[in-house]
Write a protein that holds these residues in place. Sequence first.
Motif, short mmCIF file in Angstrom:
data_model
loop_
_atom_site.label_atom_id
_atom_site.label_comp_id
_atom_site.label_asym_id
_atom_site.label_seq_id
_atom_site.Cartn_x
_atom_site.Cartn_y
_atom_site.Cartn_z
N HIS A 207 -5.25 -11.75 -53.15
CA HIS A 207 -5.48 -11.01 -54.39
C HIS A 207 -5.50 -11.95 -55.59
CE1 HIS A 207 -5.05 -7.85 -57.45
NE2 HIS A 207 -4.06 -8.57 -57.97
N VAL A 208 -4.55 -12.86 -55.66
CA VAL A 208 -4.47 -13.79 -56.79
C VAL A 208 -5.69 -14.69 -56.84
CG1 VAL A 208 -3.23 -15.81 -57.68
CG2 VAL A 208 -1.96 -13.76 -57.02
N LEU A 209 -6.11 -15.23 -55.69
CA LEU A 209 -7.27 -16.12 -55.68
C LEU A 209 -8.56 -15.36 -56.02
CD1 LEU A 209 -6.52 -18.41 -52.59
CD2 LEU A 209 -6.39 -18.99 -55.02
N ALA B 65 -12.57 -22.10 -57.78
CA ALA B 65 -11.65 -21.04 -57.38
C ALA B 65 -12.20 -20.26 -56.19
CB ALA B 65 -11.40 -20.10 -58.55
N TYR B 66 -13.50 -19.96 -56.19
CA TYR B 66 -14.08 -19.26 -55.03
C TYR B 66 -14.00 -20.14 -53.78
CZ TYR B 66 -16.00 -15.41 -57.81
OH TYR B 66 -16.15 -14.30 -58.61
N GLU B 67 -14.16 -21.44 -53.94
CA GLU B 67 -14.04 -22.35 -52.78
C GLU B 67 -12.64 -22.28 -52.19
OE1 GLU B 67 -14.86 -27.04 -51.60
OE2 GLU B 67 -14.83 -26.41 -53.70
N ARG B 68 -11.63 -22.29 -53.03
CA ARG B 68 -10.25 -22.14 -52.54
C ARG B 68 -10.06 -20.80 -51.84
NH1 ARG B 68 -6.78 -23.24 -57.85
NH2 ARG B 68 -5.03 -22.80 -56.43
N LEU B 69 -10.65 -19.74 -52.43
CA LEU B 69 -10.53 -18.41 -51.84
C LEU B 69 -11.13 -18.37 -50.44
CD1 LEU B 69 -10.02 -15.31 -51.98
CD2 LEU B 69 -12.25 -15.13 -53.11
N PHE B 70 -12.36 -18.86 -50.30
CA PHE B 70 -13.06 -18.77 -49.01
C PHE B 70 -12.47 -19.72 -47.97
CE2 PHE B 70 -16.16 -16.51 -51.53
CZ PHE B 70 -16.67 -15.58 -50.64
N VAL C 7 -17.80 -16.51 -67.63
CA VAL C 7 -18.91 -17.48 -67.52
C VAL C 7 -18.40 -18.92 -67.56
CG1 VAL C 7 -21.30 -17.81 -68.19
CG2 VAL C 7 -20.13 -15.77 -68.94
N ASN C 8 -17.24 -19.15 -66.95
CA ASN C 8 -16.73 -20.51 -66.76
C ASN C 8 -17.06 -20.89 -65.32
OD1 ASN C 8 -15.22 -22.85 -66.42
ND2 ASN C 8 -13.52 -22.11 -67.70
N MET C 9 -18.32 -21.27 -65.10
CA MET C 9 -18.83 -21.38 -63.74
C MET C 9 -18.24 -22.56 -62.96
SD MET C 9 -20.53 -18.78 -63.22
CE MET C 9 -21.68 -17.53 -63.72
N GLN C 10 -17.91 -23.65 -63.62
CA GLN C 10 -17.34 -24.80 -62.92
C GLN C 10 -16.00 -24.41 -62.30
OE1 GLN C 10 -18.96 -28.06 -62.77
NE2 GLN C 10 -17.51 -28.11 -61.07
N SER D 283 -15.67 -9.87 -49.34
CA SER D 283 -16.69 -8.84 -49.55
C SER D 283 -18.04 -9.47 -49.88
CB SER D 283 -16.27 -7.92 -50.70
OG SER D 283 -16.34 -8.63 -51.94
N PRO D 284 -19.14 -8.76 -49.62
CA PRO D 284 -20.46 -9.29 -49.98
C PRO D 284 -20.57 -9.64 -51.47
CG PRO D 284 -20.70 -7.40 -48.54
CD PRO D 284 -19.24 -7.49 -48.89
N GLU D 285 -19.90 -8.87 -52.33
CA GLU D 285 -20.01 -9.14 -53.77
C GLU D 285 -19.37 -10.48 -54.13
OE1 GLU D 285 -21.98 -8.32 -57.00
OE2 GLU D 285 -21.93 -6.93 -55.31
N HIS D 286 -18.25 -10.81 -53.46
CA HIS D 286 -17.63 -12.11 -53.71
C HIS D 286 -18.49 -13.23 -53.14
CE1 HIS D 286 -13.83 -9.90 -54.67
NE2 HIS D 286 -13.77 -10.87 -55.55
N ILE D 287 -19.17 -12.98 -52.05
CA ILE D 287 -20.10 -13.98 -51.51
C ILE D 287 -21.23 -14.22 -52.49
CG2 ILE D 287 -21.75 -14.45 -49.65
CD1 ILE D 287 -19.93 -12.85 -47.77
N PHE D 288 -21.77 -13.15 -53.08
CA PHE D 288 -22.86 -13.30 -54.05
C PHE D 288 -22.39 -14.09 -55.27
CE2 PHE D 288 -25.11 -11.85 -57.84
CZ PHE D 288 -26.44 -12.09 -57.48
N ARG D 289 -21.20 -13.78 -55.76
CA ARG D 289 -20.69 -14.49 -56.94
C ARG D 289 -20.48 -15.97 -56.64
NH1 ARG D 289 -16.16 -9.87 -58.35
NH2 ARG D 289 -17.66 -8.21 -58.88
N TYR D 290 -19.97 -16.26 -55.45
CA TYR D 290 -19.77 -17.66 -55.07
C TYR D 290 -21.12 -18.39 -55.03
CZ TYR D 290 -17.93 -21.68 -52.43
OH TYR D 290 -17.56 -22.94 -52.02
#
Length: 657
Positions: free
Chosen positions: A55-57, A76-81, A68-71, A88-95
């Motif tokens: 949840h935190v990640l 953060a998404y890399e740590r999450l995955f 919009v702090n994409m870097q 979820s598919p939406e988090h995959i799309f955002r990554y």
Amino acid sequence: MKKTIQITIVLLFSSLTILGQTKETKKADTYFENLSYVFAAEAYEKLASENATEHVLQRLADSYYFNVNMQNASSAYERLFNKYPNQSPEHIFRYAQTLRSVGKFDASNLWMKKFHEQKQNDSRGENFTNDEVTLDELKNGKPNFTVVNQRSINTKYSDFGVTDYGNTILFSSPRERNLFVKRSHTRNDKYFLDIFKVVKEKITTVEGDDSEVRPMFSDEVNSKYHESSVSFSPDKKTMYFTRNNYVAGKYKVDKEGYNNLKILKAEWNYNKWDNVVELPFNSSEYSVGHPSVSKDGKKLYFVSDMPGGVGGTDIYVVEIKGNGGFGEVQNLGTTVNTEGREMFPFISDDDVLYFSSDGHFGIGALDIFSTKKENGTYTKPENLKAPVNSKLDDFAFSINSITKKGYLSSNREGGLGDDDIYAVESLIEPEVTPCVQIVSGFVKDKKFNNILPGAKLVLKDDKGEVIEEIYADANAKFTFSLPCNKKYTLKATKEYYQPDTVSFETTSDKTVDLKLDFDLKVISDFTYNERGELIIKIRPIYFDYNKSNIREDAAIELDKIVKIMKKYEKLVIRSSSHTDARGNEAYNEALSDRRAKSSVAYIINKGISNYRISGKGFGETRLVNNCVDNNSHTNTVKCSEEQHQANRRTEFVIIKM
């Protein structure tokens, strides 16, 4: 016993740590759910240790993404995955989008394919995996525009959303030099937005001095919350703009406590913007914003996340009716809208719709696209490619379809602030240059040659079909670009003036401008006095010698004034009273002032609002003849009583139309 105590202490501190983490997580969640993404990211970062929860990640990555702090979002998404692969598919799309925004295009494509595999009916996956246009073509193909940072007006803040307004541009900015002491808001810890203006000729590419930038509006439009995205009716007398849900001094939120956006309308009356009202399809439960009015003033395009849409935010259109009402709101459909975000629509004068999207195939997060309605349906959106689009957000594109010059906003690398304004100019030359002749002129008052800005010009072809309707600018000038060797009629109209029509034919000499000037006569309700002032046309109102009461013959004429004031509801007048030159000058001035106020009181008593009429006495300073008193003046002329009576008059001068 000692061992037991040690175990108890360890367990106690472990429990306190868990309780502390839970408390801090709730605090971070509160920031996130209130859209306070800067503070949420800071709070989640403190919690994102090696043992951070899923949840935190997730919330940490999303906080960076939504701000919009994409870097940082990509990291953060890399740590999450890496720690929790099944997302979820939406988090995959955002990554995938964040990877694209930081230039990791190959990795982005791999994650976008995973997204498409998990959500095959989502148009975003189809657009990014099946598009005929390659990423290399968008990034490295032949450019269609030049793009230049307008450094003199950009700041460290978010400057964006240009609207052309004569020789100036309007744009949105949270810079500190605004009319209100605006507090910062929690979503990104920046000041609230206001509308600013700057003369185009004052804009340079040199960084530093923004002293030419001025606030556009005072408190009738600017509030202590956000205002942005301005659009005008063709005659510039109606304005549409975006504001927080703060209307008539009331701040409202939806069921979840969010303050959404609304489109408001203002009218230009008596040299100021007033009658600020919200549009009828607004709601406290969803956002409506970013208006753009079509050239003919009959359609309003906007963005909303209202229920029933295709994606996060969709583009809609609504008919603007002649009576000030609106038709049924229509979604532009799945050719334009995706399951992602479509934002910042701009409808050009040649009916090309430009908008930003993260759901169509592009280079970065938000890319700029164009589409046009043909045979009742929109064409497939076309990516404007680099350098218009970049790895990051590119949006708020606008362009003049004749000069081929315009503006966009972007947070691309190399800018000065969060978002910067860039000038764009098309490099595309038409395949065949048509023969076009410039037809221009001025609309003026016939008697005194005064300019008449805002006059309406209606152009028709030789079959009587209306081709174009425009309004004369602030200098009463109008301009048409017309094909050579064609016949036309042009009609000029202006309220309170008789219309005039001319027929003309363009020539084959496109190097020579065709000049057409209009001299309009005032309508029969009005005329001019000896000083060239426009006055209401009535018989002269006279007063008895040394009197200020309304005579019976004067009452008849004053009733005519009342009738005309009711006929023309925007008319503002001044009762100008005069005396003859007999007697003391100071006394005559006071007497004329009493006569003026007497006329004003009579008209107000007949139902005319007091703000539409005022009175002023001029004494004997404006005689219509040379009749003066033999005892009080050195230059004397013997006059009859009738000649003195001619000077004892009241006129009704037009102050505002």
